[in-house]
Write a protein that holds these residues in place. Structure first.
Motif, PDB file in Angstrom:
ATOM      1  N   ASP A  28       1.734  -9.921 -16.100  1.00  0.00           N
ATOM      2  CA  ASP A  28       0.721  -8.940 -16.497  1.00  0.00           C
ATOM      3  C   ASP A  28       0.305  -8.231 -15.201  1.00  0.00           C
ATOM      4  O   ASP A  28      -0.374  -8.839 -14.367  1.00  0.00           O
ATOM      5  CB  ASP A  28      -0.455  -9.692 -17.127  1.00  0.00           C
ATOM      6  N   ILE A  29       0.762  -7.000 -15.011  1.00  0.00           N
ATOM      7  CA  ILE A  29       0.549  -6.354 -13.709  1.00  0.00           C
ATOM      8  C   ILE A  29      -0.574  -5.329 -13.773  1.00  0.00           C
ATOM      9  O   ILE A  29      -0.803  -4.682 -14.803  1.00  0.00           O
ATOM     10  CB  ILE A  29       1.834  -5.671 -13.194  1.00  0.00           C
ATOM     11  N   THR A  30      -1.288  -5.220 -12.673  1.00  0.00           N
ATOM     12  CA  THR A  30      -2.293  -4.172 -12.454  1.00  0.00           C
ATOM     13  C   THR A  30      -1.955  -3.500 -11.121  1.00  0.00           C
ATOM     14  O   THR A  30      -1.706  -4.200 -10.132  1.00  0.00           O
ATOM     15  CB  THR A  30      -3.712  -4.768 -12.378  1.00  0.00           C
ATOM     16  N   VAL A  31      -1.886  -2.179 -11.127  1.00  0.00           N
ATOM     17  CA  VAL A  31      -1.572  -1.445  -9.891  1.00  0.00           C
ATOM     18  C   VAL A  31      -2.814  -0.691  -9.426  1.00  0.00           C
ATOM     19  O   VAL A  31      -3.411   0.069 -10.197  1.00  0.00           O
ATOM     20  CB  VAL A  31      -0.407  -0.461 -10.098  1.00  0.00           C
ATOM     21  N   VAL A  32      -3.205  -0.929  -8.191  1.00  0.00           N
ATOM     22  CA  VAL A  32      -4.321  -0.203  -7.565  1.00  0.00           C
ATOM     23  C   VAL A  32      -3.868   0.171  -6.157  1.00  0.00           C
ATOM     24  O   VAL A  32      -3.638  -0.702  -5.327  1.00  0.00           O
ATOM     25  CB  VAL A  32      -5.606  -1.031  -7.483  1.00  0.00           C
ATOM     26  N   ALA A  33      -3.698   1.475  -5.918  1.00  0.00           N
ATOM     27  CA  ALA A  33      -3.099   1.916  -4.657  1.00  0.00           C
ATOM     28  C   ALA A  33      -3.810   3.167  -4.141  1.00  0.00           C
ATOM     29  O   ALA A  33      -4.534   3.834  -4.890  1.00  0.00           O
ATOM     30  CB  ALA A  33      -1.616   2.209  -4.880  1.00  0.00           C
ATOM     31  N   PRO A  34      -3.604   3.507  -2.866  1.00  0.00           N
ATOM     32  CA  PRO A  34      -4.257   4.696  -2.314  1.00  0.00           C
ATOM     33  C   PRO A  34      -3.765   5.978  -2.984  1.00  0.00           C
ATOM     34  O   PRO A  34      -2.625   6.014  -3.480  1.00  0.00           O
ATOM     35  CB  PRO A  34      -3.862   4.666  -0.831  1.00  0.00           C
ATOM     36  N   ASP A  35      -4.594   7.001  -2.962  1.00  0.00           N
ATOM     37  CA  ASP A  35      -4.201   8.274  -3.591  1.00  0.00           C
ATOM     38  C   ASP A  35      -3.225   9.063  -2.724  1.00  0.00           C
ATOM     39  O   ASP A  35      -2.657  10.055  -3.174  1.00  0.00           O
ATOM     40  CB  ASP A  35      -5.440   9.133  -3.901  1.00  0.00           C
ATOM     41  N   SER A  36      -3.039   8.624  -1.486  1.00  0.00           N
ATOM     42  CA  SER A  36      -2.091   9.308  -0.596  1.00  0.00           C
ATOM     43  C   SER A  36      -1.535   8.298   0.401  1.00  0.00           C
ATOM     44  O   SER A  36      -1.991   7.154   0.464  1.00  0.00           O
ATOM     45  CB  SER A  36      -2.807  10.437   0.159  1.00  0.00           C
ATOM     46  N   ASN A  37      -0.562   8.745   1.204  1.00  0.00           N
ATOM     47  CA  ASN A  37       0.064   7.840   2.173  1.00  0.00           C
ATOM     48  C   ASN A  37      -0.954   7.455   3.247  1.00  0.00           C
ATOM     49  O   ASN A  37      -1.521   8.300   3.908  1.00  0.00           O
ATOM     50  CB  ASN A  37       1.268   8.535   2.825  1.00  0.00           C
ATOM     51  N   ARG A  38      -1.174   6.153   3.426  1.00  0.00           N
ATOM     52  CA  ARG A  38      -2.093   5.649   4.443  1.00  0.00           C
ATOM     53  C   ARG A  38      -1.347   4.743   5.416  1.00  0.00           C
ATOM     54  O   ARG A  38      -1.867   3.730   5.873  1.00  0.00           O
ATOM     55  CB  ARG A  38      -3.249   4.914   3.769  1.00  0.00           C
ATOM     56  N   SER A  39      -0.109   5.128   5.726  1.00  0.00           N
ATOM     57  CA  SER A  39       0.676   4.308   6.637  1.00  0.00           C
ATOM     58  C   SER A  39      -0.040   4.165   7.981  1.00  0.00           C
ATOM     59  O   SER A  39      -0.595   5.124   8.502  1.00  0.00           O
ATOM     60  CB  SER A  39       2.043   4.969   6.856  1.00  0.00           C
ATOM     61  N   GLY A  40      -0.070   2.979   8.507  1.00  0.00           N
ATOM     62  CA  GLY A  40      -0.737   2.743   9.792  1.00  0.00           C
ATOM     63  C   GLY A  40      -2.217   2.474   9.670  1.00  0.00           C
ATOM     64  O   GLY A  40      -2.912   2.318  10.678  1.00  0.00           O
ATOM     65  N   ALA A  41      -2.715   2.384   8.448  1.00  0.00           N
ATOM     66  CA  ALA A  41      -4.162   2.207   8.235  1.00  0.00           C
ATOM     67  C   ALA A  41      -4.637   0.819   8.638  1.00  0.00           C
ATOM     68  O   ALA A  41      -5.839   0.583   8.772  1.00  0.00           O
ATOM     69  CB  ALA A  41      -4.522   2.469   6.775  1.00  0.00           C
ATOM     70  N   PHE A  60      -1.375   3.437 -13.531  1.00  0.00           N
ATOM     71  CA  PHE A  60      -1.740   3.020 -12.168  1.00  0.00           C
ATOM     72  C   PHE A  60      -3.130   3.544 -11.833  1.00  0.00           C
ATOM     73  O   PHE A  60      -3.455   4.701 -12.130  1.00  0.00           O
ATOM     74  CB  PHE A  60      -0.761   3.596 -11.147  1.00  0.00           C
ATOM     75  N   TYR A  61      -3.937   2.667 -11.191  1.00  0.00           N
ATOM     76  CA  TYR A  61      -5.197   3.129 -10.638  1.00  0.00           C
ATOM     77  C   TYR A  61      -4.931   3.646  -9.225  1.00  0.00           C
ATOM     78  O   TYR A  61      -4.110   3.074  -8.490  1.00  0.00           O
ATOM     79  CB  TYR A  61      -6.210   1.981 -10.559  1.00  0.00           C
ATOM     80  N   PHE A  62      -5.665   4.712  -8.838  1.00  0.00           N
ATOM     81  CA  PHE A  62      -5.542   5.179  -7.457  1.00  0.00           C
ATOM     82  C   PHE A  62      -6.920   5.485  -6.883  1.00  0.00           C
ATOM     83  O   PHE A  62      -7.837   5.897  -7.611  1.00  0.00           O
ATOM     84  CB  PHE A  62      -4.585   6.370  -7.315  1.00  0.00           C
ATOM     85  N   VAL A  63      -7.030   5.208  -5.591  1.00  0.00           N
ATOM     86  CA  VAL A  63      -8.336   5.226  -4.909  1.00  0.00           C
ATOM     87  C   VAL A  63      -8.271   6.169  -3.708  1.00  0.00           C
ATOM     88  O   VAL A  63      -7.244   6.216  -3.009  1.00  0.00           O
ATOM     89  CB  VAL A  63      -8.684   3.795  -4.403  1.00  0.00           C
ATOM     90  N   ASN A  64      -9.332   6.881  -3.465  1.00  0.00           N
ATOM     91  CA  ASN A  64      -9.402   7.772  -2.281  1.00  0.00           C
ATOM     92  C   ASN A  64      -9.806   6.959  -1.060  1.00  0.00           C
ATOM     93  O   ASN A  64     -10.784   7.279  -0.373  1.00  0.00           O
ATOM     94  CB  ASN A  64     -10.366   8.928  -2.528  1.00  0.00           C
ATOM     95  N   GLY A  65      -9.028   5.921  -0.794  1.00  0.00           N
ATOM     96  CA  GLY A  65      -9.356   5.002   0.298  1.00  0.00           C
ATOM     97  C   GLY A  65      -8.119   4.344   0.883  1.00  0.00           C
ATOM     98  O   GLY A  65      -6.987   4.784   0.666  1.00  0.00           O
ATOM     99  N   THR A  66      -8.353   3.275   1.604  1.00  0.00           N
ATOM    100  CA  THR A  66      -7.285   2.570   2.326  1.00  0.00           C
ATOM    101  C   THR A  66      -6.671   1.475   1.448  1.00  0.00           C
ATOM    102  O   THR A  66      -7.249   1.112   0.411  1.00  0.00           O
ATOM    103  CB  THR A  66      -7.870   1.895   3.585  1.00  0.00           C
ATOM    104  N   PRO A  67      -5.561   0.910   1.890  1.00  0.00           N
ATOM    105  CA  PRO A  67      -4.997  -0.225   1.138  1.00  0.00           C
ATOM    106  C   PRO A  67      -5.981  -1.379   0.984  1.00  0.00           C
ATOM    107  O   PRO A  67      -6.114  -1.946  -0.111  1.00  0.00           O
ATOM    108  CB  PRO A  67      -3.796  -0.621   2.007  1.00  0.00           C
ATOM    109  N   SER A  68      -6.725  -1.686   2.044  1.00  0.00           N
ATOM    110  CA  SER A  68      -7.713  -2.776   1.941  1.00  0.00           C
ATOM    111  C   SER A  68      -8.820  -2.417   0.957  1.00  0.00           C
ATOM    112  O   SER A  68      -9.280  -3.281   0.182  1.00  0.00           O
ATOM    113  CB  SER A  68      -8.307  -3.091   3.318  1.00  0.00           C
ATOM    114  N   ASP A  69      -9.235  -1.145   0.941  1.00  0.00           N
ATOM    115  CA  ASP A  69     -10.243  -0.702  -0.045  1.00  0.00           C
ATOM    116  C   ASP A  69      -9.734  -0.977  -1.467  1.00  0.00           C
ATOM    117  O   ASP A  69     -10.474  -1.468  -2.327  1.00  0.00           O
ATOM    118  CB  ASP A  69     -10.493   0.823   0.058  1.00  0.00           C
TER     119      ASP A  69
END
Ligand SMILES: Nc1nc2c(ncn2[C@@H]2O[C@H](COP(=O)(O)O)[C@@H](O)[C@H]2O)c(=O)[nH]1
Length: 245
Positions: A28-41, A60-69
């Motif tokens: 049962d998967i849930t995807v929550v990822a940044p809204d853009s590339n945050r490589s090096g964050a 997929f959920y997407f957030v205007n933040g970092t991978p840790s966010d």
């Protein structure tokens, strides 16, 4: 099995789509990822502004933040129950040796680990998404084979060579290699004449000795490195007492 999937390349990246497709039949998967590339964050959290969560047509959920966010919000707000596992990636490009300090891919997994949830960061060695379906198959196999056996929360950094699945030589435990210091900044000017700077390229590989992640993947094996968070340098504890205190 409930799995939270995140990344640092963003929710539209082929790597997270391939990983979700590979795991969906088994969990049962849930995807929550940044809204853009945050490589090096790295492990950055966004503390200077509020964050918002949106949902894409594919769920997929997407957030205007970092991978840790993303992982922080997923674990403490979005998900009603804690997942059994968090997986991050599949990153476009390697995260070996010192890369792991800068990597948003590793950071997303680290955030889960800090909340007591087992976590795995998956990266493909070479950029370009070549052999991505093969890498996703490897990642799913590792999750299905490995997860039930390990009970303690663990934090694994996995790098997958860009090879056909049949050409991959196996999976090996490996220690982190080392890189030279980063290349110097690239200085330029914008159209108004203002001096601008681009962070220089990553440092060349320095320690590729037997048993490192660099050496392991170069031989066609998938490298798996267990990471720890305690940054204490035990070798310097005595020296500190003698030299500085
Ligand atoms: N251009 C540079 N890239 C660097 C440097 N140090 C590390 N890195 C790379 O960043 C990514 C971070 O990984 P991700 O998971 O956030 O995509 C990693 O591939 C490192 O090699 C640097 O000094 N310059």
């Amino acid at each position: 099995m409930k799995i939270l999937i995140s990344n640092d390349d963003g929710y539209l990246a082929p790597g997270i789509v391939a990983l979700a497709d590979a795991l969906r039949p088994h969990a049962d998967i849930t995807v929550v990822a940044p809204d853009s590339n945050r490589s090096g964050a790295s492990n950055a959290l966004t503390l200077d502004r509020p964050l918002s969560v949106s949902r894409a047509d594919n769920g997929f959920y997407f957030v205007n933040g970092t991978p840790s966010d993303c992982v922080h919000i997923a674990l403490t707000a979005l998900m009603k129950e804690a997942p059994d596992l968090v997986v991050s990636g599949i990153n476009q490009g390697q995260n070996m040796g010192d890369d792991t300090l800068y990597s948003g891919t590793v950071a997303a997994a680290t955030e889960a680990y800090l909340f007591g949830v087992p976590a795995i960061a998956f990266s493909q060695v070479d950029k370009g998404w070549d052999k991505l379906a093969d890498a996703a198959k490897v990642a799913a196999e590792m999750v299905l084979r490995g997860f039930p056996k390990l009970t303690k929360p663990y934090l694994l950094n996995v790098n997958i060579p860009n090879l056909d699945h049949a050409a991959i030589q196996g999976v090996r435990a490996a220690r982190l290699g080392k890189r030279h210091a980063s290349e110097p900044v690239i200085q330029s000017q914008d159209p108004s004449g203002r001096v601008i700077y681009w962070i220089g390229p990553v440092g060349a590989v320095k320690d590729t000795s037997e048993g490192t992640d660099f050496a392991t993947t170069a031989k066609g094996f998938v490298s798996v490195t267990p990471l720890q968070i305690d940054l204490t340098n035990p070798k310097q504890m005595q020296a500190l007492a003698e030299d500085l205190l």
